[in-house]
Write an enzyme that holds these catalytic residues in place. Sequence first.
Site, short mmCIF file in Angstrom:
data_model
loop_
_atom_site.label_atom_id
_atom_site.label_comp_id
_atom_site.label_asym_id
_atom_site.label_seq_id
_atom_site.Cartn_x
_atom_site.Cartn_y
_atom_site.Cartn_z
N ASN A 110 6.67 -0.72 -0.81
CA ASN A 110 6.40 -1.88 -1.66
C ASN A 110 6.59 -1.53 -3.12
O ASN A 110 6.34 -0.40 -3.54
CB ASN A 110 4.99 -2.44 -1.39
CG ASN A 110 3.94 -1.83 -2.30
OD1 ASN A 110 3.75 -2.27 -3.43
ND2 ASN A 110 3.27 -0.80 -1.80
N PHE A 114 1.55 -5.01 -9.02
CA PHE A 114 0.26 -5.63 -9.41
C PHE A 114 0.39 -7.14 -9.64
O PHE A 114 -0.09 -7.67 -10.65
CB PHE A 114 -0.34 -4.97 -10.66
CG PHE A 114 -0.85 -3.57 -10.48
CD1 PHE A 114 -1.01 -3.00 -9.22
CD2 PHE A 114 -1.22 -2.81 -11.59
CE1 PHE A 114 -1.49 -1.70 -9.07
CE2 PHE A 114 -1.71 -1.50 -11.45
CZ PHE A 114 -1.84 -0.96 -10.19
N ASN A 139 -10.87 -3.01 -6.86
CA ASN A 139 -9.92 -2.04 -7.38
C ASN A 139 -9.27 -2.63 -8.64
O ASN A 139 -8.73 -3.73 -8.60
CB ASN A 139 -8.90 -1.78 -6.25
CG ASN A 139 -7.78 -0.84 -6.61
OD1 ASN A 139 -7.14 -0.99 -7.65
ND2 ASN A 139 -7.52 0.13 -5.74
N SER A 173 -0.65 3.73 -8.66
CA SER A 173 0.45 2.91 -8.15
C SER A 173 1.75 3.38 -8.78
O SER A 173 1.81 3.59 -9.99
CB SER A 173 0.23 1.44 -8.50
OG SER A 173 1.46 0.75 -8.35
N ASN A 175 4.28 1.57 -9.17
CA ASN A 175 5.05 0.40 -9.58
C ASN A 175 4.67 -0.18 -10.94
O ASN A 175 5.13 -1.25 -11.30
CB ASN A 175 4.93 -0.69 -8.50
CG ASN A 175 5.39 -0.17 -7.14
OD1 ASN A 175 6.45 0.42 -7.05
ND2 ASN A 175 4.58 -0.34 -6.11
N THR A 176 3.81 0.53 -11.67
CA THR A 176 3.51 0.14 -13.05
C THR A 176 3.92 1.31 -13.94
O THR A 176 3.36 2.41 -13.79
CB THR A 176 2.01 -0.19 -13.23
OG1 THR A 176 1.70 -1.35 -12.46
CG2 THR A 176 1.65 -0.44 -14.68
N LYS A 213 -8.77 6.36 -7.59
CA LYS A 213 -7.76 6.44 -6.52
C LYS A 213 -6.53 7.18 -7.03
O LYS A 213 -5.96 6.83 -8.05
CB LYS A 213 -7.36 5.03 -6.07
CG LYS A 213 -6.38 5.04 -4.89
CD LYS A 213 -6.27 3.68 -4.26
CE LYS A 213 -5.27 3.66 -3.13
NZ LYS A 213 -5.17 2.34 -2.50
N ASN A 242 -2.93 6.87 -2.60
CA ASN A 242 -2.06 5.71 -2.74
C ASN A 242 -0.72 5.98 -2.01
O ASN A 242 -0.61 6.96 -1.28
CB ASN A 242 -1.83 5.44 -4.24
CG ASN A 242 -1.72 3.95 -4.52
OD1 ASN A 242 -0.97 3.25 -3.86
ND2 ASN A 242 -2.47 3.47 -5.50
C1 LIG Z 1 2.10 -4.05 0.33
C2 LIG Z 1 1.15 -3.04 -0.23
C3 LIG Z 1 0.49 -3.32 -1.41
C4 LIG Z 1 -0.41 -2.40 -1.96
N1 LIG Z 1 -1.07 -2.71 -3.10
C5 LIG Z 1 -2.00 -1.85 -3.59
C6 LIG Z 1 -2.75 -2.18 -4.75
O1 LIG Z 1 -2.62 -3.26 -5.32
N2 LIG Z 1 -3.64 -1.26 -5.20
C7 LIG Z 1 -3.85 -0.05 -4.59
O2 LIG Z 1 -4.69 0.72 -5.03
N3 LIG Z 1 -3.15 0.28 -3.47
C8 LIG Z 1 -2.25 -0.60 -2.97
N4 LIG Z 1 -1.55 -0.26 -1.83
C9 LIG Z 1 -1.77 1.08 -1.22
C10 LIG Z 1 -2.77 1.05 -0.07
O3 LIG Z 1 -4.04 0.67 -0.52
C11 LIG Z 1 -2.86 2.44 0.60
O4 LIG Z 1 -3.36 3.37 -0.35
C12 LIG Z 1 -1.52 2.95 1.11
O5 LIG Z 1 -0.77 1.90 1.65
C13 LIG Z 1 -1.67 4.04 2.19
O6 LIG Z 1 -2.34 3.54 3.33
P1 LIG Z 1 -1.54 3.07 4.68
O7 LIG Z 1 -0.60 4.17 5.01
O8 LIG Z 1 -2.62 2.85 5.69
O9 LIG Z 1 -0.84 1.81 4.31
C14 LIG Z 1 -0.65 -1.17 -1.29
C15 LIG Z 1 0.03 -0.90 -0.09
C16 LIG Z 1 0.90 -1.81 0.45
C17 LIG Z 1 1.61 -1.49 1.75
#
Ligand SMILES: Cc1cc2nc3c(=O)[nH]c(=O)nc-3n(C[C@H](O)[C@H](O)[C@H](O)COP(=O)(O)O)c2cc1C
Length: 353
Positions: A110, A114, A139, A173, A175-176, A213, A242
């Site tokens: 992804n 944000f 968060n 993240s 992406n920022t 995080k 993350n």
């Molecule tokens: C579509 C998507 C959006 C995410 N958005 C955020 C976010 O806004 N803030 C954040 O701290 N982590 C975000 N994450 C990260 C997840 O919280 C998590 O740390 C990461 O996906 C690893 O866990 P997983 O392997 O179970 O997905 C996002 C993950 C995905 C897939």
Amino acid sequence: MFDIYPLLWPFLRRLDPEEAHLLALRALSSGLFPKLAKTDPQLLAQELWGLHFPNPVGLAAGFDKNAEVPDALLNLGFGFVEIGTVTPQPQAGNPRPRLFRLAEDEAVINRMGFNNDGAIAVRGRLARHKSKPGIIGVNIGKNKTTEDAAADYEKGAVLLAPMASYLVVNISSPNTPGLRALQGRDALSALLGRTKAALKTAVPENSPPLLVKVAPDLESQDRKDIADVVLANGIDGLIVSNTTIARPASLRSAQRNETGGLSGKPLFVASTEMLADFYRLTKGAIPLIGVGGIASGADAYAKIRAGASLVQVYSALVYKGPGLVERIKRELYYLLRRDGFTQLGQAIGADHR
Ligand SMILES: Cc1cc2nc3c(=O)[nH]c(=O)nc-3n(C[C@H](O)[C@H](O)[C@H](O)COP(=O)(O)O)c2cc1C
């Protein structure tokens, strides 16, 4: 209960991933998921930061960014739900497409950036939840164009801490632009000092715990610095981790080279190793939340033995559906019993002893 998700999957996977996500949010807000009658076994319960967690399996940030459906998500059996990332001002995020399924790899990439409704709108929704039971973490992050990053975290803390069971400073993240640079020793120390002061001002008594995080792509020196700064500033916990900017050679899906953060199965090993590292570096002094690639009770158990007090999932839900939550808890219960544990807390960090 019979799980219909495998039957739905062939249809869902043909939808654009972001449309499928919006559909899931709509289904959750429609009341299709009433509270399960089951209560969690006592063995899975824990008191942390003065909060009662009925089970250790949480929903990771990014699924319910705007706190639209936290109660419906708790109804699925999660022990806690983390909403966000929320920034002070609303923002649209990156242009679509920005969410990709890597089905062959049971992974997701992804680059949402944000996208969220902003702190004021989210605060209003959380206020409506406040009298209800259930742990909801919040968060927070910075807006894309804000120069003084710490000022955004201060604003987030002031507006959202009063509504949060716990607050998370997200500096990981991919992406920022520039966000992950906040993980460096000096920047982090200043950021956490200011955020904590804002939190204490906003909620002087019984202020919610403050967590950080982190990214899974940190070098060994960065990890040491973060552990030092976190302990020196009285931070209450770490979320590890993350999404990753790495692209393991094992990836097979066509979308593997999309820009963004990779999550799901291919993140499991690296994020669990880093979790173990942070457990060693913090000497078990603060609770850690293990997240990255969990898709089964055995995965959750491995994170707990590596040092996690709690775990979170996101990507595996895409492939396995909401029944996964109960399945993880059931398997985890079995594994704890098998190994002679009478309480979840006994297993935390067991691999280090
Ligand atoms: C579509 C998507 C959006 C995410 N958005 C955020 C976010 O806004 N803030 C954040 O701290 N982590 C975000 N994450 C990260 C997840 O919280 C998590 O740390 C990461 O996906 C690893 O866990 P997983 O392997 O179970 O997905 C996002 C993950 C995905 C897939």
